[in-house]
Write a protein that holds these residues in place. Structure first.
Motif, PDB file in Angstrom:
ATOM      1  N   THR A  12       0.818  -1.223   0.000  1.00 39.26           N
ATOM      2  CA  THR A  12       0.000   0.000   0.000  1.00 39.26           C
ATOM      3  C   THR A  12       0.849   1.269   0.000  1.00 39.26           C
ATOM      4  OG1 THR A  12      -0.153  -0.231   2.389  1.00 39.26           O
ATOM      5  CG2 THR A  12      -2.030  -0.966   1.115  1.00 39.26           C
ATOM      6  N   ARG A  13       2.006   1.233   0.651  1.00 39.22           N
ATOM      7  CA  ARG A  13       2.800   2.457   0.726  1.00 39.22           C
ATOM      8  C   ARG A  13       3.470   2.785  -0.607  1.00 39.22           C
ATOM      9  NH1 ARG A  13       6.090   0.566   5.809  1.00 39.22           N
ATOM     10  NH2 ARG A  13       5.654  -1.341   4.657  1.00 39.22           N
ATOM     11  N   LEU A  14       3.448   1.824  -1.527  1.00 44.41           N
ATOM     12  CA  LEU A  14       4.010   2.107  -2.861  1.00 44.41           C
ATOM     13  C   LEU A  14       2.913   2.414  -3.885  1.00 44.41           C
ATOM     14  CD1 LEU A  14       6.984  -0.359  -3.455  1.00 44.41           C
ATOM     15  CD2 LEU A  14       7.065   2.119  -3.399  1.00 44.41           C
ATOM     16  N   PRO A  22       2.164  -5.996  -8.336  1.00 48.04           N
ATOM     17  CA  PRO A  22       2.404  -6.289  -6.925  1.00 48.04           C
ATOM     18  C   PRO A  22       3.867  -6.032  -6.537  1.00 48.04           C
ATOM     19  CG  PRO A  22       1.793  -8.287  -8.162  1.00 48.04           C
ATOM     20  CD  PRO A  22       1.685  -7.140  -9.105  1.00 48.04           C
ATOM     21  N   LYS A  23       4.067  -5.633  -5.301  1.00 48.63           N
ATOM     22  CA  LYS A  23       5.395  -5.215  -4.829  1.00 48.63           C
ATOM     23  C   LYS A  23       6.520  -6.197  -5.171  1.00 48.63           C
ATOM     24  CE  LYS A  23       6.115  -4.656  -0.243  1.00 48.63           C
ATOM     25  NZ  LYS A  23       6.187  -4.005   1.096  1.00 48.63           N
ATOM     26  N   PRO A  24       6.292  -7.514  -5.065  1.00 50.41           N
ATOM     27  CA  PRO A  24       7.414  -8.426  -5.354  1.00 50.41           C
ATOM     28  C   PRO A  24       7.943  -8.309  -6.783  1.00 50.41           C
ATOM     29  CG  PRO A  24       5.632  -9.591  -4.272  1.00 50.41           C
ATOM     30  CD  PRO A  24       5.113  -8.224  -4.576  1.00 50.41           C
ATOM     31  N   GLY A 106       9.494 -10.471   1.629  1.00 52.84           N
ATOM     32  CA  GLY A 106       9.670 -10.297   0.184  1.00 52.84           C
ATOM     33  C   GLY A 106      10.001  -8.892  -0.258  1.00 52.84           C
ATOM     34  N   ASP A 107      10.340  -8.015   0.646  1.00 49.24           N
ATOM     35  CA  ASP A 107      10.626  -6.632   0.239  1.00 49.24           C
ATOM     36  C   ASP A 107      11.960  -6.124   0.761  1.00 49.24           C
ATOM     37  OD1 ASP A 107       9.914  -6.514   2.893  1.00 49.24           O
ATOM     38  OD2 ASP A 107       8.464  -4.887   2.662  1.00 49.24           O
ATOM     39  N   VAL A 108      12.870  -7.042   1.119  1.00 42.44           N
ATOM     40  CA  VAL A 108      14.176  -6.567   1.587  1.00 42.44           C
ATOM     41  C   VAL A 108      15.276  -6.963   0.610  1.00 42.44           C
ATOM     42  CG1 VAL A 108      13.454  -6.615   4.004  1.00 42.44           C
ATOM     43  CG2 VAL A 108      14.699  -8.564   3.080  1.00 42.44           C
ATOM     44  N   ILE A 217      18.173  -2.880   2.847  1.00 38.65           N
ATOM     45  CA  ILE A 217      17.123  -1.867   2.679  1.00 38.65           C
ATOM     46  C   ILE A 217      15.794  -2.576   2.472  1.00 38.65           C
ATOM     47  CG2 ILE A 217      17.278  -1.620   0.164  1.00 38.65           C
ATOM     48  CD1 ILE A 217      17.092   1.474   0.646  1.00 38.65           C
ATOM     49  N   ASP A 218      14.725  -1.930   2.881  1.00 36.97           N
ATOM     50  CA  ASP A 218      13.379  -2.468   2.648  1.00 36.97           C
ATOM     51  C   ASP A 218      12.708  -1.511   1.670  1.00 36.97           C
ATOM     52  OD1 ASP A 218      10.669  -1.771   3.244  1.00 36.97           O
ATOM     53  OD2 ASP A 218      10.819  -2.286   5.336  1.00 36.97           O
ATOM     54  N   ILE A 219      12.196  -2.026   0.559  1.00 34.31           N
ATOM     55  CA  ILE A 219      11.763  -1.145  -0.532  1.00 34.31           C
ATOM     56  C   ILE A 219      10.323  -0.677  -0.413  1.00 34.31           C
ATOM     57  CG2 ILE A 219      13.361  -2.083  -2.243  1.00 34.31           C
ATOM     58  CD1 ILE A 219      10.558  -3.316  -3.427  1.00 34.31           C
TER      59      ILE A 219
END
Ligand code: GDD
Ligand code: MG
Length: 352
Positions: A12-14, A22-24, A106-108, A217-219
């Motif tokens: 949601t923040r992206l 989807p973020k991945p 899945g976001d690092v 980092i977490d994207i």
């Protein structure tokens, strides 16, 4: 051995970038984000299968990675009927597995030495091992207190300012023992951070930390998403096509056309089919995805365009992110911090 990638969040923040992607699989340069995580996992020959734990737009992600053969590792997809939280998702995805399991948020993005993490887990005969990383402000993360022997003493998800006692946080990478999953309920959402980790501590089970001070980092936000690109272009995170290149390298796909009188200042990334017309200027830290066109006398600085973007004559785009097929009209100014979803069209001479 299997690795589970938790990739069920909505990102949601992206938004709006994640509305259709989807973020991945948001692109970092020209590769979907999870490619980079899979690169790290592939360094451990023992890991023979990656399980992607999904629930948001799973088909989109399957279409991108298939069975993994193009990446050189077997990929399996597990889709929860409804979001089960991080703990529930791990249990659901690891059904039938008895070996130690490696779990990734899945976001690092990181270059941690996974083999060393596994060695620590085994030498300590731990029930769980967690990678820690130092951050300036732990409030958006899981704070982790340890003793001198790196036993975890406390795990506190999203601490309030008065609860911050250390800069070390959960980096979102674990080695877990499926024999401990019996405490996770089957069909209710359950958090690994808020319930599973605290339960290990309460029960006095061996729960150890692997502090890691290297790149991490977490994207999850537009700022971090932009930062990842800059870190790769500056060599803080070493990966193709910038690894081993001198500072300020401009990556240009073979068929990129930069017309005479146009200027490209590195570092920058220009993917296939990019055209930069006469008089245009592409400034440092710009990423132009496939087929982007920068028209005459336009200026693009520190901006990321996913693909098929068009920046009209004399327009200025600085420090913004644009999804696919974004058209910026002639003479338009798009200012710092703008995040434009797919197919955004901005009328000539607008100021955004
Ligand atoms: N399958 C599945 N099901 N995956 C999920 C679910 C779910 O119900 N909920 C979250 N995930 C996935 C997300 O897609 C993401 O990859 C990962 O689990 C972590 O969720 P986030 O929503 O990104 O959590 P966060 O960033 O607020 O915090 C987490 O990551 C921090 C490090 O970046 C926590 O693990 C913190 O403790 C940690 O410090
Ligand atoms: Mg996150």
């Amino acid at each position: 051995m299997k690795a589970i990638l938790l990739a069920g969040g909505k990102g949601t923040r992206l938004r709006p970038l994640t509305l259709h992607t989807p973020k991945p699989i948001v692109p970092i340069f020209n590769r979907p984000f999870l490619h980079y995580q899979i690169d790290l996992i592939r360094q451990i020959p023992e890991i023979d299968e990656v399980i992607l734990s999904l629930n948001y737009q799973p088909r989109r992600i399957e279409d991108v990675f298939g069975d993994g053969s193009s990446l050189g590792i077997k990929i399996r997809y597990v889709v929860e009927p409804a979001p089960l939280g991080t703990g529930g998702a791990v249990k659901f995805a690891s059904d039938g597995v008895t070996d130690s399991i490696v779990v990734f948020n899945g976001d690092v993005l990181t270059q941690v030495d996974l083999a060393a993490v596994l060695r620590l887990h085994r030498s300590r005969q731990a029930r769980a091992t967690i990678v820690l990383t130092p951050v300036e402000n732990p409030s958006a993360y899981g704070l982790v207190e340890t003793d001198a022997a790196q036993n975890v003493l406390r795990f506190l998800e999203k601490p309030t300012p008065d609860q911050i006692t250390t800069n070390y946080i959960n980096a979102g990478i674990y080695v877990l023992e499926p024999s401990t999953f019996d405490r996770i309920p089957d069909d209710t959402p359950w958090s690994i951070e808020r319930s599973f980790f605290p339960s290990l501590i309460e029960r006095g089970e061996t729960f150890v930390a692997y502090p890691y001070d290297g790149y991490w980092i977490d994207i999850g936000t537009p700022e971090k998403y932009t930062q990842v690109h800059r870190d790769i272009m500056d060599g803080r995170y070493q990966t193709s096509p910038f690894a081993g290149q001198p500072a300020g390298h401009v990556f240009r796909a073979d068929d990129v056309r930069v017309e005479e009188g146009a200027i490209v200042e590195g570092p920058a990334f220009l993917d296939e089919g990019v055209v930069v017309r006469a008089g245009a200027r592409v400034g440092p830290y710009t990423v132009l995805g496939r087929g982007c066109q920068i028209e005459a006398d336009a200026r693009v600085d520190g901006a990321i365009f996913w693909g098929n973007g068009r920046v009209g004559q004399e327009a200025v785009v600085a420090n913004a992110i644009a999804g696919r097929n974004v058209h910026v009209g002639r003479g338009t100014t798009v200012g710092p911090g703008a995040v434009l979803g797919d197919k955004t069209a901005i009328t000539d001479y607008s100021k955004v």
